[in-house]
Design a protein around this motif. Sequence first.
Motif, short mmCIF file in Angstrom:
data_model
loop_
_atom_site.label_atom_id
_atom_site.label_comp_id
_atom_site.label_asym_id
_atom_site.label_seq_id
_atom_site.Cartn_x
_atom_site.Cartn_y
_atom_site.Cartn_z
N UNK A 241 0.72 -0.97 -0.27
CA UNK A 241 0.50 0.10 -0.55
C UNK A 241 0.41 1.14 0.01
N UNK A 242 0.14 2.71 0.07
CA UNK A 242 0.80 3.35 -0.02
C UNK A 242 1.14 3.73 1.28
N UNK A 243 1.06 3.04 2.44
CA UNK A 243 2.17 3.86 4.02
C UNK A 243 0.61 4.80 4.40
N UNK A 244 1.52 5.66 5.43
CA UNK A 244 1.26 6.31 6.39
C UNK A 244 2.16 7.42 7.52
N UNK A 245 1.29 8.32 7.51
CA UNK A 245 2.75 8.72 9.02
C UNK A 245 2.36 8.34 9.87
N UNK A 281 8.25 5.07 5.15
CA UNK A 281 7.05 4.78 4.08
C UNK A 281 5.70 4.75 4.93
N UNK A 282 5.75 3.89 5.71
CA UNK A 282 4.88 3.57 7.11
C UNK A 282 3.87 2.37 5.38
N UNK A 283 4.61 1.69 5.52
CA UNK A 283 3.78 0.04 4.88
C UNK A 283 4.78 -0.83 5.18
#
Length: 298
Positions: A241-245, A281-283
């Motif tokens: 996925x796009x990850x998260x902060x 990236x958070x993924x």
Amino acid sequence: MKILFVDDEDTIRELFWEYFKDEFNVTLASDGQEALAISNQNTFDLIISDISLPKLNGIQFIQKLRADGNQTPFLVITGDSDIQIAIDVFRMGAVDFFLKPFRMEALRSRIKKFENADIDLSLLFNSGEIIQFSDDCRIKLRPQIKKLNSYIAFIVKQILNSPLATQEDLISIKIVLYELLANAIEHGVAGVSYAEKQECLEANEDYFKLVDSRCAENNSFVFVEISMDDVGITIVIRDEGNGFAVSQIPNPVVNPAANLVSGRGIFLAKMNIDSIVYNEKGNEVRFFKTWYKLMQPT
């Protein structure tokens, strides 16, 4: 799935019964002593208990269960937002907590994650839902939130290969996997935001159907790597996925109410392991747990 639901308020017990009686095998108790007696005579897949109970409060009830060797997963309900209560029950092995008032559909989504499932590993392999690489330490999953129990059971089976793994280790690791693997599927592959999830639950819509339909659309995978040594176990979970902060996740000590909406999984995970690290990236998340045996006094 057999559930013991404990609450001293008649209306809440009746509401739980009406909402879940056709879906689960539900047993009700009105106080801690009654719940303890029922637990000693029956086995359950999940116990849901209010903290404020007459005769024997929720924490005392759980403590007595654990002292008797009963390791049934439990979820607690409280009207007190004191974060210390949550920390105490997580240390006893709670899988989650809810603050009153709560929506039954939100509670249902949590229960479904712990629902027992018949696991046919050959079927999972033949369908391509699980791909295990030759070193047995790397696993590729075709994500479906409804198959979460099967995925976790498969991962736990690999952990059982270590002679150092105890029941206490497995309970803690399962709790972490339920949260972090679910996050990788829900928010990583499916790309469901916390706001979307909240809206879906408040509308009493089928959240699992939403997640799995999105996972089917984008044809992405979740990857799991397991490494074990004489000190402990490290598990890495990565999604496409796009990850998260990660920095934007609320601090539960500062703002416990906000953490009920977003970041709950990270909070739960931290209560059961030694360290947890996300990539930029958070993924991808990496967590480590020391073997339970090594943490006991000699």
